[in-house]
Design a protein around this motif. Structure first.
Motif, PDB file in Angstrom:
ATOM      1  N   LEU A  96     -14.204  -2.370   3.094  1.00  0.00           N
ATOM      2  CA  LEU A  96     -12.796  -2.240   3.492  1.00  0.00           C
ATOM      3  C   LEU A  96     -12.418  -0.819   3.884  1.00  0.00           C
ATOM      4  O   LEU A  96     -11.280  -0.569   4.290  1.00  0.00           O
ATOM      5  N   ALA A  97     -13.354   0.116   3.787  1.00  0.00           N
ATOM      6  CA  ALA A  97     -13.055   1.531   4.048  1.00  0.00           C
ATOM      7  C   ALA A  97     -12.497   1.767   5.453  1.00  0.00           C
ATOM      8  O   ALA A  97     -11.656   2.644   5.653  1.00  0.00           O
ATOM      9  N   LYS A  98     -12.933   0.972   6.431  1.00  0.00           N
ATOM     10  CA  LYS A  98     -12.428   1.184   7.793  1.00  0.00           C
ATOM     11  C   LYS A  98     -10.948   0.829   7.931  1.00  0.00           C
ATOM     12  O   LYS A  98     -10.305   1.192   8.910  1.00  0.00           O
ATOM     13  N   TYR A  99     -10.388   0.137   6.946  1.00  0.00           N
ATOM     14  CA  TYR A  99      -8.966  -0.223   6.969  1.00  0.00           C
ATOM     15  C   TYR A  99      -8.128   0.701   6.086  1.00  0.00           C
ATOM     16  O   TYR A  99      -6.914   0.565   6.029  1.00  0.00           O
ATOM     17  N   CYS A 100      -8.770   1.632   5.410  1.00  0.00           N
ATOM     18  CA  CYS A 100      -8.083   2.491   4.448  1.00  0.00           C
ATOM     19  C   CYS A 100      -6.957   3.303   5.101  1.00  0.00           C
ATOM     20  O   CYS A 100      -5.852   3.375   4.568  1.00  0.00           O
ATOM     21  N   LEU A 101      -7.223   3.915   6.238  1.00  0.00           N
ATOM     22  CA  LEU A 101      -6.205   4.734   6.911  1.00  0.00           C
ATOM     23  C   LEU A 101      -4.973   3.910   7.263  1.00  0.00           C
ATOM     24  O   LEU A 101      -3.837   4.329   7.024  1.00  0.00           O
ATOM     25  N   SER A 102      -5.203   2.738   7.809  1.00  0.00           N
ATOM     26  CA  SER A 102      -4.102   1.868   8.211  1.00  0.00           C
ATOM     27  C   SER A 102      -3.267   1.427   7.004  1.00  0.00           C
ATOM     28  O   SER A 102      -2.036   1.439   7.036  1.00  0.00           O
ATOM     29  N   ILE A 103      -3.945   1.053   5.935  1.00  0.00           N
ATOM     30  CA  ILE A 103      -3.242   0.602   4.728  1.00  0.00           C
ATOM     31  C   ILE A 103      -2.462   1.757   4.116  1.00  0.00           C
ATOM     32  O   ILE A 103      -1.293   1.600   3.731  1.00  0.00           O
ATOM     33  N   ALA A 104      -3.071   2.930   4.033  1.00  0.00           N
ATOM     34  CA  ALA A 104      -2.390   4.092   3.450  1.00  0.00           C
ATOM     35  C   ALA A 104      -1.162   4.485   4.274  1.00  0.00           C
ATOM     36  O   ALA A 104      -0.122   4.836   3.718  1.00  0.00           O
ATOM     37  N   ARG A 105      -1.274   4.405   5.607  1.00  0.00           N
ATOM     38  CA  ARG A 105      -0.107   4.690   6.464  1.00  0.00           C
ATOM     39  C   ARG A 105       1.013   3.691   6.194  1.00  0.00           C
ATOM     40  O   ARG A 105       2.183   4.058   6.124  1.00  0.00           O
ATOM     41  N   SER A 106       0.655   2.423   6.046  1.00  0.00           N
ATOM     42  CA  SER A 106       1.659   1.391   5.744  1.00  0.00           C
ATOM     43  C   SER A 106       2.344   1.693   4.414  1.00  0.00           C
ATOM     44  O   SER A 106       3.559   1.522   4.280  1.00  0.00           O
ATOM     45  N   LEU A 107       1.562   2.130   3.439  1.00  0.00           N
ATOM     46  CA  LEU A 107       2.139   2.491   2.141  1.00  0.00           C
ATOM     47  C   LEU A 107       3.094   3.679   2.286  1.00  0.00           C
ATOM     48  O   LEU A 107       4.153   3.711   1.642  1.00  0.00           O
ATOM     49  N   GLY A 108       2.754   4.636   3.140  1.00  0.00           N
ATOM     50  CA  GLY A 108       3.633   5.788   3.370  1.00  0.00           C
ATOM     51  C   GLY A 108       4.956   5.371   3.973  1.00  0.00           C
ATOM     52  O   GLY A 108       6.026   5.812   3.530  1.00  0.00           O
ATOM     53  N   ARG A 109       4.893   4.501   4.977  1.00  0.00           N
ATOM     54  CA  ARG A 109       6.137   4.022   5.601  1.00  0.00           C
ATOM     55  C   ARG A 109       6.967   3.209   4.601  1.00  0.00           C
ATOM     56  O   ARG A 109       8.193   3.323   4.552  1.00  0.00           O
TER      57      ARG A 109
END
Length: 142
Positions: A96-109
């Motif tokens: 799932l590491a390739k989705y980490c950036l996207s998920i973390a950005r969603s958490l930030g928003r």
């Protein structure tokens, strides 16, 4: 004892700059990211029962199930808990590491939305999970 102190000093001298660079949130550039459908899920996930959320997650792709679970967790508790769980999930499932950036950005928003648009309050939870993706998500709203 003196050697131990020197060794610890050298270790801190090497590790501390790396940690500061990786967690440096001041260098985050502002980019107008498009609002994703996952942000809308933040509001609906909190209104559903745990059984409904679990059933829906079973039908989703693993990364979307993780995103949904973490966004709900962020709403129920705080962004720190969600970021810790994201980090643990990446360690447990490296696929799932390739989705980490996207998920973390969603958490930030979602953190900015939780705190009624307060970028400063949301940014306080920032940590170096998936580089500075959480901070990027926070900054994209502000």
């Amino acid at each position: 004892m003196n050697q131990l102190a020197r060794r610890l000093g050298k270790t801190f001298a090497l590790v501390l700059p790396v940690v500061l660079v990786l967690s440096g949130t001041l260098a985050v550039t502002r980019v107008p990211w498009a609002v994703s459908s996952s942000d809308a899920q933040v509001l609906t996930a909190s209104a559903k029962s745990r059984d409904q959320v679990a059933t829906e997650q079973a039908a989703k792709a693993p990364q979307e199930a993780l995103r949904t679970r973490l966004l709900a967790e962020l709403q129920q508790q705080d962004p720190g808990v969600a970021l810790t769980d994201l980090q643990l999930a990446m360690a447990r499932q490296p696929s799932l590491a390739k989705y980490c950036l996207s998920i973390a950005r969603s958490l930030g928003r979602a953190a900015v939305a939780k705190y009624d648009g307060s970028v400063r309050r949301a940014q306080a939870w920032s940590r170096p999970v998936c580089d500075t993706a959480f901070a990027t998500g926070v900054a994209s709203v502000g």
